[in-house]
Motif scaffolding. Structure first.
Motif, short mmCIF file in Angstrom:
data_model
loop_
_atom_site.label_atom_id
_atom_site.label_comp_id
_atom_site.label_asym_id
_atom_site.label_seq_id
_atom_site.Cartn_x
_atom_site.Cartn_y
_atom_site.Cartn_z
N HIS A 38 -2.52 -8.50 4.07
CA HIS A 38 -3.17 -8.24 2.78
C HIS A 38 -4.32 -7.25 2.90
O HIS A 38 -5.13 -7.12 2.00
CB HIS A 38 -3.67 -9.57 2.18
CG HIS A 38 -2.55 -10.43 1.73
ND1 HIS A 38 -1.91 -11.32 2.56
CD2 HIS A 38 -1.94 -10.53 0.53
CE1 HIS A 38 -0.96 -11.92 1.90
NE2 HIS A 38 -0.94 -11.47 0.66
N ARG A 39 -4.37 -6.51 4.00
CA ARG A 39 -5.48 -5.58 4.26
C ARG A 39 -5.58 -4.51 3.16
O ARG A 39 -6.66 -4.20 2.69
CB ARG A 39 -5.28 -4.90 5.62
CG ARG A 39 -6.41 -4.03 6.07
CD ARG A 39 -7.73 -4.73 6.32
NE ARG A 39 -7.55 -5.93 7.12
CZ ARG A 39 -8.42 -6.94 7.16
NH1 ARG A 39 -9.52 -6.89 6.46
NH2 ARG A 39 -8.19 -8.02 7.88
N ASP A 40 -4.45 -3.98 2.71
CA ASP A 40 -4.48 -2.94 1.67
C ASP A 40 -4.95 -3.51 0.33
O ASP A 40 -5.69 -2.84 -0.40
CB ASP A 40 -3.11 -2.28 1.50
CG ASP A 40 -2.75 -1.40 2.69
OD1 ASP A 40 -3.65 -1.01 3.46
OD2 ASP A 40 -1.54 -1.11 2.84
N VAL A 41 -4.54 -4.73 0.03
CA VAL A 41 -4.98 -5.38 -1.22
C VAL A 41 -6.48 -5.62 -1.15
O VAL A 41 -7.20 -5.37 -2.13
CB VAL A 41 -4.23 -6.72 -1.44
CG1 VAL A 41 -4.78 -7.46 -2.64
CG2 VAL A 41 -2.73 -6.48 -1.60
N LEU A 42 -6.97 -6.07 0.00
CA LEU A 42 -8.39 -6.30 0.18
C LEU A 42 -9.18 -5.00 0.00
O LEU A 42 -10.17 -4.97 -0.74
CB LEU A 42 -8.66 -6.89 1.57
CG LEU A 42 -10.12 -7.16 1.92
CD1 LEU A 42 -10.70 -8.25 1.05
CD2 LEU A 42 -10.23 -7.54 3.40
#
Length: 106
Positions: free
Chosen positions: A78-82
């Motif tokens: 979920h790094r991109d969402v974060l």
């Protein structure tokens, strides 16, 4: 009320929804301010940034986890969402001169 809102206000009319119609515009996100932090709520995710604590950032998938029990902020998937939600919050804080929240941005 049938009046023109002041230009400086960021809000939009809820009248279409109250009348059972779709609004002409929808916000990309809703910002939330509390005494201890700031949040950005998008259609699927909620991002919280608190002023202190061991886990100052929280990211929850409101679709998969409506009870907000699983913090995805440290999940590599979920790094991109974060990052996207961090950017939305940073932009909101900057556009609204939120000096309190500027102090604890990540």
């Amino acid at each position: 009320a049938g009046i023109e809102p002041p230009a400086a206000l960021h809000g939009c009319s809820a009248r279409p929804m109250a009348e059972g119609r779709s609004p002409s515009t929808l916000r990309e996100y809703v910002p939330v301010e509390t005494q201890f932090g700031r949040s950005i709520v998008t259609k699927r995710y909620k991002y919280n940034l608190y002023d202190s604590g061991a886990h100052r950032e929280q990211l929850t998938d409101l679709e998969a986890d409506p009870g907000e029990m699983n913090n995805l902020a440290e999940d590599e998937k979920h790094r991109d969402v974060l990052k996207a939600h961090r950017a939305l919050l940073r932009d909101w804080i900057g556009r609204n001169s939120d000096a309190t929240a500027e102090k604890y941005l990540v």
